[in-house]
Design a protein around this motif. Structure first.
Motif, PDB file in Angstrom:
ATOM      1  N   PRO A 305     -23.779 -51.932 -16.947  1.00  0.00           N
ATOM      2  CA  PRO A 305     -22.576 -51.365 -17.564  1.00  0.00           C
ATOM      3  C   PRO A 305     -21.630 -50.795 -16.508  1.00  0.00           C
ATOM      4  CG  PRO A 305     -24.536 -50.694 -18.763  1.00  0.00           C
ATOM      5  CD  PRO A 305     -25.016 -51.360 -17.508  1.00  0.00           C
ATOM      6  N   GLN A 306     -20.350 -50.913 -16.774  1.00  0.00           N
ATOM      7  CA  GLN A 306     -19.331 -50.453 -15.838  1.00  0.00           C
ATOM      8  C   GLN A 306     -18.886 -49.044 -16.221  1.00  0.00           C
ATOM      9  OE1 GLN A 306     -18.200 -52.500 -13.066  1.00  0.00           O
ATOM     10  NE2 GLN A 306     -20.150 -53.353 -13.761  1.00  0.00           N
ATOM     11  N   ILE A 307     -19.215 -48.081 -15.380  1.00  0.00           N
ATOM     12  CA  ILE A 307     -18.824 -46.690 -15.593  1.00  0.00           C
ATOM     13  C   ILE A 307     -17.714 -46.344 -14.610  1.00  0.00           C
ATOM     14  CG2 ILE A 307     -19.560 -44.281 -15.451  1.00  0.00           C
ATOM     15  CD1 ILE A 307     -22.271 -45.152 -16.486  1.00  0.00           C
ATOM     16  N   SER A 308     -16.595 -45.916 -15.159  1.00  0.00           N
ATOM     17  CA  SER A 308     -15.421 -45.604 -14.357  1.00  0.00           C
ATOM     18  C   SER A 308     -15.472 -44.188 -13.792  1.00  0.00           C
ATOM     19  CB  SER A 308     -14.159 -45.777 -15.211  1.00  0.00           C
ATOM     20  OG  SER A 308     -13.008 -45.354 -14.533  1.00  0.00           O
ATOM     21  N   ASP A 309     -15.818 -43.232 -14.647  1.00  0.00           N
ATOM     22  CA  ASP A 309     -15.770 -41.824 -14.279  1.00  0.00           C
ATOM     23  C   ASP A 309     -16.875 -41.083 -15.014  1.00  0.00           C
ATOM     24  OD1 ASP A 309     -12.822 -41.738 -12.995  1.00  0.00           O
ATOM     25  OD2 ASP A 309     -12.744 -42.866 -14.873  1.00  0.00           O
ATOM     26  N   SER A 310     -17.204 -39.887 -14.520  1.00  0.00           N
ATOM     27  CA  SER A 310     -18.253 -39.085 -15.139  1.00  0.00           C
ATOM     28  C   SER A 310     -17.822 -37.626 -15.193  1.00  0.00           C
ATOM     29  CB  SER A 310     -19.552 -39.225 -14.344  1.00  0.00           C
ATOM     30  OG  SER A 310     -20.596 -38.515 -14.955  1.00  0.00           O
ATOM     31  N   PHE A 311     -18.108 -36.981 -16.333  1.00  0.00           N
ATOM     32  CA  PHE A 311     -17.766 -35.581 -16.540  1.00  0.00           C
ATOM     33  C   PHE A 311     -18.998 -34.837 -17.048  1.00  0.00           C
ATOM     34  CE2 PHE A 311     -13.799 -37.793 -16.705  1.00  0.00           C
ATOM     35  CZ  PHE A 311     -12.828 -36.902 -16.285  1.00  0.00           C
ATOM     36  N   ALA A 312     -19.086 -33.542 -16.717  1.00  0.00           N
ATOM     37  CA  ALA A 312     -20.134 -32.697 -17.281  1.00  0.00           C
ATOM     38  C   ALA A 312     -19.826 -32.424 -18.744  1.00  0.00           C
ATOM     39  CB  ALA A 312     -20.224 -31.391 -16.509  1.00  0.00           C
ATOM     40  N   LEU A 313     -20.869 -32.203 -19.546  1.00  0.00           N
ATOM     41  CA  LEU A 313     -20.679 -31.981 -20.973  1.00  0.00           C
ATOM     42  C   LEU A 313     -19.723 -30.826 -21.247  1.00  0.00           C
ATOM     43  CD1 LEU A 313     -21.354 -32.546 -23.934  1.00  0.00           C
ATOM     44  CD2 LEU A 313     -23.380 -31.084 -23.669  1.00  0.00           C
ATOM     45  N   GLU A 314     -19.823 -29.740 -20.478  1.00  0.00           N
ATOM     46  CA  GLU A 314     -18.947 -28.597 -20.731  1.00  0.00           C
ATOM     47  C   GLU A 314     -17.473 -28.917 -20.476  1.00  0.00           C
ATOM     48  OE1 GLU A 314     -21.221 -27.480 -16.852  1.00  0.00           O
ATOM     49  OE2 GLU A 314     -21.559 -28.693 -18.663  1.00  0.00           O
ATOM     50  N   ASN A 315     -17.216 -30.011 -19.779  1.00  0.00           N
ATOM     51  CA  ASN A 315     -15.844 -30.445 -19.501  1.00  0.00           C
ATOM     52  C   ASN A 315     -15.445 -31.631 -20.382  1.00  0.00           C
ATOM     53  OD1 ASN A 315     -15.618 -28.500 -17.440  1.00  0.00           O
ATOM     54  ND2 ASN A 315     -16.560 -29.895 -15.965  1.00  0.00           N
ATOM     55  N   LEU A 316     -16.009 -31.686 -21.582  1.00  0.00           N
ATOM     56  CA  LEU A 316     -15.760 -32.826 -22.469  1.00  0.00           C
ATOM     57  C   LEU A 316     -14.279 -32.988 -22.784  1.00  0.00           C
ATOM     58  CD1 LEU A 316     -17.031 -35.102 -24.156  1.00  0.00           C
ATOM     59  CD2 LEU A 316     -17.264 -33.472 -26.042  1.00  0.00           C
ATOM     60  N   ALA A 317     -13.553 -31.908 -22.978  1.00  0.00           N
ATOM     61  CA  ALA A 317     -12.116 -32.012 -23.273  1.00  0.00           C
ATOM     62  C   ALA A 317     -11.381 -32.714 -22.132  1.00  0.00           C
ATOM     63  CB  ALA A 317     -11.516 -30.632 -23.523  1.00  0.00           C
ATOM     64  N   ASP A 318     -11.756 -32.411 -20.892  1.00  0.00           N
ATOM     65  CA  ASP A 318     -11.125 -33.078 -19.748  1.00  0.00           C
ATOM     66  C   ASP A 318     -11.462 -34.567 -19.730  1.00  0.00           C
ATOM     67  OD1 ASP A 318      -9.917 -30.759 -18.812  1.00  0.00           O
ATOM     68  OD2 ASP A 318     -11.645 -30.230 -17.548  1.00  0.00           O
ATOM     69  N   ALA A 319     -12.673 -34.912 -20.144  1.00  0.00           N
ATOM     70  CA  ALA A 319     -13.042 -36.322 -20.227  1.00  0.00           C
ATOM     71  C   ALA A 319     -12.147 -37.056 -21.215  1.00  0.00           C
ATOM     72  CB  ALA A 319     -14.509 -36.454 -20.635  1.00  0.00           C
ATOM     73  N   PHE A 320     -11.891 -36.430 -22.363  1.00  0.00           N
ATOM     74  CA  PHE A 320     -11.004 -37.061 -23.341  1.00  0.00           C
ATOM     75  C   PHE A 320      -9.564 -37.142 -22.840  1.00  0.00           C
ATOM     76  CE2 PHE A 320     -14.330 -35.943 -26.571  1.00  0.00           C
ATOM     77  CZ  PHE A 320     -14.537 -37.235 -27.029  1.00  0.00           C
ATOM     78  N   ARG A 321      -9.128 -36.151 -22.099  1.00  0.00           N
ATOM     79  CA  ARG A 321      -7.781 -36.221 -21.519  1.00  0.00           C
ATOM     80  C   ARG A 321      -7.681 -37.387 -20.539  1.00  0.00           C
ATOM     81  NH1 ARG A 321      -8.715 -30.447 -21.420  1.00  0.00           N
ATOM     82  NH2 ARG A 321      -7.559 -29.499 -23.162  1.00  0.00           N
ATOM     83  N   HIS A 322      -8.746 -37.612 -19.796  1.00  0.00           N
ATOM     84  CA  HIS A 322      -8.756 -38.770 -18.890  1.00  0.00           C
ATOM     85  C   HIS A 322      -8.729 -40.064 -19.684  1.00  0.00           C
ATOM     86  CE1 HIS A 322      -9.415 -41.026 -15.255  1.00  0.00           C
ATOM     87  NE2 HIS A 322     -10.546 -41.539 -15.714  1.00  0.00           N
ATOM     88  N   GLN A 323      -9.447 -40.097 -20.790  1.00  0.00           N
ATOM     89  CA  GLN A 323      -9.405 -41.268 -21.662  1.00  0.00           C
ATOM     90  C   GLN A 323      -7.980 -41.502 -22.164  1.00  0.00           C
ATOM     91  OE1 GLN A 323     -11.429 -40.881 -25.445  1.00  0.00           O
ATOM     92  NE2 GLN A 323     -12.075 -43.013 -25.435  1.00  0.00           N
ATOM     93  N   GLU A 324      -7.281 -40.452 -22.535  1.00  0.00           N
ATOM     94  CA  GLU A 324      -5.901 -40.557 -22.998  1.00  0.00           C
ATOM     95  C   GLU A 324      -4.993 -41.196 -21.951  1.00  0.00           C
ATOM     96  OE1 GLU A 324      -4.965 -36.903 -26.093  1.00  0.00           O
ATOM     97  OE2 GLU A 324      -4.944 -36.469 -23.946  1.00  0.00           O
ATOM     98  N   SER A 325      -5.265 -40.924 -20.685  1.00  0.00           N
ATOM     99  CA  SER A 325      -4.406 -41.432 -19.606  1.00  0.00           C
ATOM    100  C   SER A 325      -4.466 -42.940 -19.468  1.00  0.00           C
ATOM    101  CB  SER A 325      -4.807 -40.784 -18.274  1.00  0.00           C
ATOM    102  OG  SER A 325      -6.024 -41.342 -17.776  1.00  0.00           O
ATOM    103  N   GLY A 326      -5.575 -43.549 -19.920  1.00  0.00           N
ATOM    104  CA  GLY A 326      -5.738 -44.997 -19.799  1.00  0.00           C
ATOM    105  C   GLY A 326      -6.064 -45.465 -18.394  1.00  0.00           C
ATOM    106  N   ASP A 327      -6.404 -44.538 -17.499  1.00  0.00           N
ATOM    107  CA  ASP A 327      -6.682 -44.912 -16.107  1.00  0.00           C
ATOM    108  C   ASP A 327      -8.095 -45.433 -15.896  1.00  0.00           C
ATOM    109  OD1 ASP A 327      -4.136 -44.183 -15.342  1.00  0.00           O
ATOM    110  OD2 ASP A 327      -4.714 -42.137 -14.768  1.00  0.00           O
TER     111      ASP A 327
END
Length: 336
Positions: A305-327
């Motif tokens: 599987p291709q994993i682009s980025d990784s975030f800690a669970l406590e930073n889940l909101a930041d992970a979703f913001r990165h998803q929003e960016s489409g990067d």
């Protein structure tokens, strides 16, 4: 133990709360307790935390979960303490046709999900992980991997020599590319980024199209296939891309309608769909058996599987913001 919960309605990324919850209970008959190690982001999870999908206030989000079995209840035969497991999207859809009301028990939606440190669930809510994958890699299979598998090999029968069209570079599309190539198919991929198109070519895509510089990409696909069209289109865009997918797919071909990234409703060229005798089939992930078959296919073909980025669970909101960016390219992982 710790978990993420959604806040007061309307739900938003700003109201996600890092909080304490009771420890996972001791497993009863037929249940296992899993120490969760990873999850991964899907558009479905984003829709829940943004309030686009109605869920109870205080819901623990995330439909994907992977980890290690730490306790086993009576009458459990498939798993033992120490086994590496990954969750299923529909815990009670084991095989056969989709059962009525399946969404009422989807983790992170109808019931609490895997944005927490441990969980006790029925054993059939998990399968084993593919050998050789990390917990983060395994966590990408639950939604995106099984969806791509079902589109190509359950609702269709992709084989060597067939041609598959995939849209974009999100999790489902990248899995579809990898699985189609493993089956000996030719793959045409689209993206708005030339840099991402280089990456899909490195993964095996045979032809690529930048849909920003080539707005008539449906015609381009026809030209690439000598006017025939592709056998299967993995349609993740929705109404904004569907008509070009109909154009790009061959007479009698299959369009797997998976995503709603461009909206929930729109005009459909029904006359063209009918005239080309195509099969337009909506699908939402798949059963536990589909996941077991995917696990076997990944092991047999060495797919990573291709994993682009990784975030800690406590930073889940930041992970979703990165998803929003489409990067991102492929999946965004969450480490627990």
């Amino acid at each position: 133990m710790k978990a993420i919960r959604t806040g007061a309605k309307p739900s938003s990324l700003e109201t996600l709360a890092w909080t304490d919850i009771p420890d996972a209970p001791t497993p009863g008959p037929g249940e296992i307790t899993v120490r969760l190690k990873a999850s991964s982001l899907n558009f479905h999870d984003y829709a829940v935390v943004k309030g686009m999908i109605e869920a109870d206030e205080g819901r623990i989000p995330m439909s994907d979960g992977a980890g290690e079995v730490v306790a086993v209840g009576d009458d459990v035969e498939d798993f033992a303490v120490g086994d590496a497991v990954v969750s299923t999207f529909f815990p009670y859809w084991l095989n056969g046709a989709t059962p009525p009301g399946a969404f009422t028990r989807v983790p992170g939606d109808g019931i609490d999900g895997y944005a927490r440190e441990a969980v006790t669930m029925p054993a059939h809510a998990f399968t084993r992980q593919p050998k050789g994958l990390s917990h983060s890699e395994a966590a990408t299979l639950t939604c995106a991997g099984v969806t791509a598998w079902r589109a190509l090999f359950v609702d269709d029968d992709i084989k060597p020599g067939d041609t598959v069209l995939v849209q974009g570079t999100g999790g489902v599309s990248i899995f579809a590319l990898q699985l189609a190539k493993a089956a000996g198919a030719r793959v045409i991929a689209t993206s708005s980024s030339d840099a991402k198109l280089e990456r899909v070519r490195a993964l095996g895509a045979d032809e690529t199209i930048n849909y920003k510089s080539c707005e008539e990409w449906g015609k381009r696909v026809l030209n690439m296939t000598d006017g025939r069209g592709v056998d299967c289109t993995v349609e993740v865009g929705g109404p904004g891309t569907l008509n070009r997918s109909i154009q790009a797919t061959r007479v009698g071909g299959h369009i797997a309608l998976i995503g709603v990234l461009t909206g929930r409703a729109g005009e459909v060229q029904t006359a063209m769909l009918m005239g080309k005798n195509q099969r337009l089939q909506g699908l939402t992930v798949g059963s536990r058996q589909h996941q077991l078959d995917l696990v076997a296919a990944i092991e047999a073909n060495g797919i990573k599987p291709q994993i682009s980025d990784s975030f800690a669970l406590e930073n889940l909101a930041d992970a979703f913001r990165h998803q929003e960016s489409g990067d991102h390219f492929g999946k965004i992982a969450v480490e627990i």
